[in-house]
Write a protein that holds these residues in place. Structure first.
Motif, short mmCIF file in Angstrom:
data_model
loop_
_atom_site.label_atom_id
_atom_site.label_comp_id
_atom_site.label_asym_id
_atom_site.label_seq_id
_atom_site.Cartn_x
_atom_site.Cartn_y
_atom_site.Cartn_z
N SER A 22 59.52 134.52 31.94
CA SER A 22 59.17 134.50 30.52
C SER A 22 58.61 136.17 30.46
O SER A 22 58.77 136.60 29.40
CB SER A 22 57.91 133.93 30.29
OG SER A 22 58.29 132.38 30.48
N LEU A 23 58.00 136.83 31.28
CA LEU A 23 57.75 138.34 31.31
C LEU A 23 58.87 139.06 31.02
O LEU A 23 58.91 140.36 30.53
CB LEU A 23 56.80 138.52 32.46
CG LEU A 23 55.38 137.89 32.51
CD1 LEU A 23 54.67 138.41 33.48
CD2 LEU A 23 54.56 137.89 31.34
N ILE A 24 60.07 138.55 31.86
CA ILE A 24 61.07 139.35 31.87
C ILE A 24 61.64 139.41 30.28
O ILE A 24 62.05 140.50 29.80
CB ILE A 24 62.33 138.74 32.62
CG1 ILE A 24 62.12 138.93 34.02
CG2 ILE A 24 63.75 139.43 32.37
CD1 ILE A 24 62.88 138.21 35.17
N SER A 63 65.09 129.37 22.37
CA SER A 63 64.59 129.20 23.68
C SER A 63 65.57 128.90 24.63
O SER A 63 66.81 129.04 24.33
CB SER A 63 63.47 128.05 23.85
OG SER A 63 62.63 128.35 24.90
N GLY A 64 65.34 128.59 26.01
CA GLY A 64 66.27 128.59 27.03
C GLY A 64 66.64 127.16 27.78
O GLY A 64 67.15 127.16 28.70
N LEU A 65 66.08 125.96 27.01
CA LEU A 65 66.60 124.84 27.56
C LEU A 65 66.08 124.42 28.79
O LEU A 65 66.70 123.82 29.85
CB LEU A 65 68.04 124.72 27.51
CG LEU A 65 68.30 122.97 27.35
CD1 LEU A 65 67.66 122.50 25.83
CD2 LEU A 65 69.68 122.90 27.33
N ALA A 66 64.99 125.17 29.63
CA ALA A 66 64.60 124.99 30.87
C ALA A 66 63.47 124.10 30.70
O ALA A 66 63.12 123.65 29.60
CB ALA A 66 63.97 126.24 31.19
N LYS A 67 63.09 123.66 32.00
CA LYS A 67 62.03 122.73 31.91
C LYS A 67 60.44 123.25 31.21
O LYS A 67 60.38 124.42 31.11
CB LYS A 67 61.46 122.22 33.43
CG LYS A 67 62.55 121.41 33.97
CD LYS A 67 62.22 120.93 35.58
CE LYS A 67 62.17 121.93 36.28
NZ LYS A 67 61.67 121.50 37.57
N GLY A 68 59.90 122.49 31.07
CA GLY A 68 58.32 123.06 30.54
C GLY A 68 58.21 123.41 29.20
O GLY A 68 58.90 122.87 28.20
N ILE A 69 57.86 124.62 28.93
CA ILE A 69 57.74 125.01 27.60
C ILE A 69 59.01 125.26 26.88
O ILE A 69 59.00 124.99 25.50
CB ILE A 69 56.93 126.63 27.57
CG1 ILE A 69 55.50 126.46 28.37
CG2 ILE A 69 56.94 127.06 26.25
CD1 ILE A 69 54.62 125.76 27.33
N ALA A 71 61.80 133.63 19.42
CA ALA A 71 62.07 133.35 20.97
C ALA A 71 60.62 132.65 21.17
O ALA A 71 59.67 133.33 21.01
CB ALA A 71 62.45 134.44 21.57
N VAL A 72 60.90 131.53 21.75
CA VAL A 72 59.55 130.94 22.42
C VAL A 72 59.80 130.52 23.85
O VAL A 72 60.73 129.67 24.17
CB VAL A 72 59.30 129.68 21.64
CG1 VAL A 72 57.88 129.06 22.36
CG2 VAL A 72 59.01 129.99 20.10
N VAL A 73 59.01 131.09 24.72
CA VAL A 73 59.49 131.02 26.22
C VAL A 73 57.93 130.67 26.99
O VAL A 73 57.02 131.05 26.39
CB VAL A 73 60.15 132.07 26.88
CG1 VAL A 73 61.79 131.99 26.21
CG2 VAL A 73 59.79 133.35 26.69
#
Length: 292
Positions: A241-243, A151-157, A120-122
């Motif tokens: 990400s910390l969650i 990963s979560g397909l969110a913006k950014g990382i 997992a990469v976030v």
């Protein structure tokens, strides 16, 4: 799709039905035999009853109405697969987490569910050039060693993680909030469509589900739950990400963190994770020696 699977999937379509409600139903009736199969009738409501009505089954009428039946039938036409927790293809690491999804709705290459190891990469939605450079440096060796990026397909990382996995010839899985018909954010639509053809996109919600605020932290347990470890690249002190990292810790998985400048607010959370015991990462080998 057998009768039991169709009944279980249909339960997931009822508004506000909880993981616990389905658990109680299965506890009383493991085969869902008391739930009557679908019978087309003009008297059926075109909208599903509330979860409270489902919890009070067995019903005297067919337990899911026509609108749900039609939705389920369309999944095959739209190349959407539904894998329940009872299916052999369901990711084995995901089964080990607290309250694993009863089913995952998937579009893309299902063989990726069985590929190991997964990482997992976030990270921050406001990725800096430092975070992008770190991905560019670390990912090629991870990909060369067969690591699949989740990963979560969110913006950014998140977006960068998917893109660089593909760019380096690797494989990647996106776990989204909401359903497959409602990609969020819209700016990642093209990436999502590409991944639905060559990679894999997953959700625990029926495809026509609009993303809700609470879906985002909930899906983080799936991102970390599918993976051997979680790698945090840039995170503020309070971030999603910390969650994800906390879920990984609670499930006994490895947590990796990219160190950053003490003057960068997007590295504060990542640095604090290292203080709390996450493994400091400066190169791909720091991850590979733990998850291979």
């Amino acid at each position: 799709m057998n009768e039991f699977t169709e009944k279980l999937i249909s339960l997931l379509h009822y508004p506000d039905i909880s993981w616990h409600t389905i658990y109680q139903i299965l506890k009383r009736d493991p085969g869902l035999e008391s739930l009557k199969s679908y019978q087309p009738t003009a008297q059926l409501s075109m909208f599903p009853p509330p979860a409270s009505a489902i919890a009070a089954y067995p019903a005297t009428e067919p337990f899911y109405p026509e609108i749900i039946y039609d939705q389920i039938r369309q999944y095959k036409t739209n190349d959407i697969s539904v894998i329940t927790v009872f299916d052999p293809l369901y990711p084995r690491y995901l089964k080990e987490i607290y309250q694993p999804p009863w089913a995952i709705f998937a579009k893309g290459d299902l063989s990726l569910l069985e590929k190991e190891p997964k990482l997992a990469v976030v990270g921050s939605r406001q990725a800096t050039q430092y975070g992008k450079n770190a991905i560019r440096l670390i990912f090629p060796e991870l990909i060369d060693n067969g690591v699949l990026i989740v990963s979560g397909l969110a913006k950014g990382i998140d977006k960068l993680a998917h893109e660089y996995a593909i760019k380096n010839g690797g494989k990647t899985i996106a776990v989204i909030a909401g359903g497959l018909y409602h990609i969020y954010p819209k700016e990642n639509m093209n990436l999502a469509l590409e991944m639905m053809k060559t990679q894999l996109v997953l959700s625990e919600y029926p495809p026509d589900t609009q993303p809700q605020r609470w879906h985002f932290p909930a899906r983080n347990r799936i991102i970390s739950g599918m993976s051997r470890g979680t790698f945090i690249i840039e995170a503020k002190r309070k971030s999603g990400s910390l969650i994800t990292a906390n879920y990984a810790v609670n499930e006994g998985r490895d947590v990796f963190s990219l160190p950053g400048s003490i003057f960068n607010p997007y590295s504060i959370g990542a640095n604090e994770l290292i203080q709390q015991g996450a493994k400091l990462v400066t190169k791909a080998g720091d991850i590979l020696e733990e998850i291979r």
